[in-house]
Each structure stands twice: as C-alpha cells, then as structure tokens.
Enzyme design. Structure first.
Site, PDB file in Angstrom:
ATOM      1  CD1 TRP A 126      -2.685   1.609   0.493  1.00 10.56           C
ATOM      2  CD2 TRP A 126      -2.007   1.854   2.575  1.00 10.56           C
ATOM      3  NE1 TRP A 126      -3.491   2.796   1.053  1.00 10.56           N
ATOM      4  CE2 TRP A 126      -3.181   2.706   2.130  1.00 10.56           C
ATOM      5  CE3 TRP A 126      -1.472   1.959   3.774  1.00 10.56           C
ATOM      6  CZ2 TRP A 126      -3.535   3.693   2.941  1.00 10.56           C
ATOM      7  CZ3 TRP A 126      -1.994   2.822   4.626  1.00 10.56           C
ATOM      8  CH2 TRP A 126      -2.889   3.890   4.171  1.00 10.56           C
ATOM      9  CG  ASP A 207      -2.583  -2.851   7.048  1.00  2.66           C
ATOM     10  OD1 ASP A 207      -3.683  -2.729   7.491  1.00  2.66           O
ATOM     11  OD2 ASP A 207      -1.956  -1.990   6.477  1.00  2.66           O
ATOM     12  CB  ALA A 209      -7.071  -2.314   5.435  1.00  2.00           C
ATOM     13  CE  LYS A 242     -10.433   0.549   1.322  1.00  2.00           C
ATOM     14  NZ  LYS A 242      -9.550   1.145   2.061  1.00  2.00           N
TER      15      LYS A 242
HETATM   16  C1  LIG Z   1      -3.388  -2.151   3.137  1.00  2.00           C
HETATM   17  C2  LIG Z   1      -4.166  -0.811   3.990  1.00  2.00           C
HETATM   18  N1  LIG Z   1      -3.843  -0.644   4.926  1.00  2.00           N
HETATM   19  C3  LIG Z   1      -4.453   0.545   5.671  1.00  2.00           C
HETATM   20  C4  LIG Z   1      -5.536   1.181   5.159  1.00  2.00           C
HETATM   21  C5  LIG Z   1      -5.839   2.584   5.982  1.00  2.00           C
HETATM   22  O1  LIG Z   1      -7.328   2.737   5.921  1.00  2.00           O
HETATM   23  P1  LIG Z   1      -7.990   3.873   6.499  1.00  2.00           P
HETATM   24  O2  LIG Z   1      -8.702   4.528   5.599  1.00  2.00           O
HETATM   25  O3  LIG Z   1      -8.806   3.090   7.588  1.00  2.00           O
HETATM   26  O4  LIG Z   1      -6.918   4.606   7.396  1.00  2.00           O
HETATM   27  C6  LIG Z   1      -5.618   0.865   3.735  1.00  2.00           C
HETATM   28  C7  LIG Z   1      -6.675   1.724   2.986  1.00  2.00           C
HETATM   29  O5  LIG Z   1      -6.743   1.888   1.695  1.00  2.00           O
HETATM   30  C8  LIG Z   1      -5.165  -0.050   3.050  1.00  2.00           C
HETATM   31  O6  LIG Z   1      -5.146  -0.499   1.705  1.00  2.00           O
END
Ligand SMILES: Cc1ncc(COP(=O)(O)O)c(C=O)c1O
Length: 389
Positions: A126, A207, A209, A242
């Site tokens: 990411w 992580d 998400a 999400k």
């Molecule tokens: C792999 C990953 N980690 C963390 C996040 C962070 O999400 P947030 O919008 O809750 O900060 C995302 C958002 O796209 C993501 O794809």
C-alpha cells in the site's frame, strides 16, 4: 517562514479522480480509486450502518469526551471479530484510532519509542506504508514480495527477509487481501512465517483492512490468528473503512498481543500517550456505529450478509476478468484466485495511458486495478480492451 517550504507532489490517485470526473465519454471505467463500488458504481452505506446511526441519533445524550483509548465497548467487540478467543483478553491492549492509517502511525511511533531499529516491508505494498513508517523515523528494509509477470508471491524472499532480520526488528504483514497485488499466503506459509517470527524474536505488525472481503470474515484472519497463537508479541492495525463502509468516519484500532496483563497495561498507556500528543482522542461516530452493529445480533447478521454480497460480487468479477485476460497473459488466470479489491496487471505506463485515452479506462500508472470498479455486465468487454493493446 512559509517560503522555506517546497511544494509537495500531489497524490497521483487524487489527480486521477479529477481526470476521471472531467472525462465526458459514456461508459468510462474507474479502476483507480480504492473504495468498494456496487453494480451501479456507488459506494453504498451499509443498511446496518444506517440503522445504527438512526438508533444513535435517538439515544445519544452527550458529546463529552470519550477518553484517550476511545470507546472501550467498540474495542472489545472489534477485538472479538479479529482475534476471537485465541489470546487471553487481558493480554491484549487496544486503542481506538482514526482509521487504519492512524493505527499504523501509532504502531510506528510505538516501535520507534521502544528503540526498534526498523521495519521490513515487502514490495509492492500500500503506497502509504513507507511514508507513515518514515514519518515516525523508522528505517525501512524492503524485499520483493510479488512477481507481477507471473502473478505469484515470492515466498522465498519473505522467508529470506525474516531469516535476515535482527531480533527486535518489526515486519509488516498484510492479514489478507494484499493491497495492491491480491496475492495470497497459504495456511502452510502462515505457519512457516509464524514459526520464523517466533524463532527470530521479530515483532509482526499485521495490517488488517479488508476483513470479510477476501475469503470470509473468519478465513481472512485465519493466518493472523495462527500467528497470534505462536508469537508472544504482535501489533495489529485494524481499519473499519472497507469492512463497514465507514471510510470518512475514520474508524479503526490498534491492538497489541502481549505476554502478560502488566505488559498490556504498559503498551496501552504508551499508545494512549502517543495519541494524546497527536490528535488527542479519536472521533466517536464510526466506532459507536460499529459497536452498535456488533452488539446487536440482528444488525450484525444483516451487516455480515451485505458484506458477503460484496465479497461474492468481487469474486465473480475476478473470474470474468481473469477469463478474458488469460487470452493474452496466461499468468493472469491467477486474478481469479487472488483476493480482495486489488490486482496488479503487467502493463507498461504507455499501455496504462492508452487505456485511458483510447478506452476511458482509468488506473494508476503502476497497473493496479480496483476489481470493485467494474460492473459485472462490462467485465468481459473491459478484459477485451486490455488484451487488444
Ligand atoms: C492495506 C491498507 N492498510 C491500511 C489502510 C488505511 O485505511 P484507513 O482508510 O482506515 O486509514 C488501507 C486503505 O486503503 C489499506 O489499503
């Protein structure tokens, strides 16, 4: 003083949104922005979220501060969803954060405060991972996690990274639905990772998400739960953006699996202290919504059902797209078996540009596509445009 600043580059994805909006061609396709979309191209509010919001509107009687750790009931219920009963609850420290990003930043700050040397990051990842870790002052060691032409996880590289890491180093792992590749780790691979992390004395930062959008709510945390059963310490950054469709409400949490309740208490106080010197306390609304849904059997059932519909829409889209893409790239049959919202296609920047100018198909120059940006009726046609390049 302001003259001392240099202009920072705009986020390329935000620029892409602007270009897409301005494009007046009918049938334009947005595979860029990383949000879930339904068949009508909308990012819907979950039915259960609307119902929970109505309930909150009627019952909430104060806007006083919640507290530095956030909503404790939210934390308990979210932890149950993520970790189940795998770890003694008193050994888990949790702090509510502004989204998964806030959790990642707190994790990075905590690692820095503990004197951690740095973090291992498999690429591609990411795009915000490296900047968040850098901003917290961590050193980042990278390795190639995924081979785009063959669409496969380079597991040997991950193993070599873990074997080369020094005790105390942190290691970033995606729980499931790898962003941006969709690459999947098997159960056997998770077991090997867990054993290595424990043996080498590393600190995993997992992580999470996209829980529920890959194989299912429990399956998407199976590897993580295995890890938690094997290692004495771990950090987890959880995003509700999400899985609950709460993107703009900035809802998430950081959890630490520790080896005693005294250790959990130390970690919790440090996380709350780090938050205090940054944003002080997390926003309430999204966490109150999640807490309401998870605490009500009927709302929870409806939420899980709607999430499953989204997941199934994406697995169907993956199958149709892969079917078409494999006529040009044999390896892209793998897109059907990948999970989550993203895959990374072996396209040159020039090809990405041609798709935009000739076919009104938008994606970042990396070739990362958001599967949910497709409509079922157009998946085969879009695949045809890719293969005609
Ligand atoms: C792999 C990953 N980690 C963390 C996040 C962070 O999400 P947030 O919008 O809750 O900060 C995302 C958002 O796209 C993501 O794809």
């Amino acid at each position: 003083m302001f003259d001392a600043l240099t202009r920072q580059a705009d986020d390329p994805l935000l620029a892409l949104i602007g270009l897409f909006r301005k494009d007046e061609r009918p049938g334009k396709v947005d595979l860029g922005v990383g949000v879930y979309r339904d068949e009508a191209g909308r990012t819907p509010i979950f039915r259960a979220v609307k119902a929970a919001e109505k309930r909150l509107l009627e019952t909430q009687d104060s806007k006083a501060y919640v507290g530095p750790e956030g909503d404790l009931d939210f934390l308990d219920r979210l932890w149950q969803l993520v970790g189940g009963d795998i770890v003694e609850r008193s050994h888990v420290a949790g702090v509510q954060t502004p989204g998964g990003s806030g959790a990642l930043r707190l994790a990075a700050d905590l690692i820095a405060r503990m004197g951690g040397r740095g973090i291992w990051l498999g690429l591609p990842s990411w795009p915000n991972h490296a900047p968040i870790f850098k901003a917290a002052g961590l050193n980042i060691a990278t390795y190639d996690f995924f081979d785009i032409p063959s669409q496969s996880v380079i597991f040997d590289n991950l193993v070599s990274a873990l074997e080369g890491a020094a005790p105390g180093d942190a290691v970033l792992l995606h729980a499931s639905c790898h962003n941006p590749t969709g690459g999947v780790l098997s159960e056997a691979q998770w077991m090997e990772i867990a054993a290595l992390v424990a043996e080498r004395g590393l600190l995993p930062l997992v992580d999470l998400a996209y829980q529920g959008l890959g194989r299912g709510l429990d399956q998407d945390v199976a590897g993580l739960r295995h890890l938690l059963g094997v290692v004495p310490e771990a950090l987890m950054a959880v995003s509700c953006s999400k899985s609950f469709g709460l993107y703009r409400e900035r809802t998430g949490a950081i959890f630490a699996r520790t080896s005693s309740s005294a250790s959990a208490d130390r970690v919790r106080s440090n996380l709350a202290g780090l938050a205090r010197t940054s944003y002080s306390m997390p926003p309430d609304h999204g966490a109150a919504v999640v807490r309401t849904i998870l605490g009500d059997p009927e709302l929870r059932r409806d939420w899980a059902e709607e999430l499953e519909t989204m997941r199934l829409r994406m697995t169907g889209l993956r199958r149709s797209l892969a079917e078409g893409l494999r006529t040009r790239w044999q390896s892209l049959g793998a897109v059907a078996d990948q999970e989550g919202m993203f895959s990374m296609l072996p396209l040159s920047e020039a090809e990405v540009m041609r798709l935009r100018t000739e076919h009104a198909i938008y994606m970042p120059s990396s070739g990362r596509i958001n599967i949910a940006g497709l409509k079922t009726t157009e998946a085969a046609e879009v695949a045809g445009k890719f293969t005609s390049l």
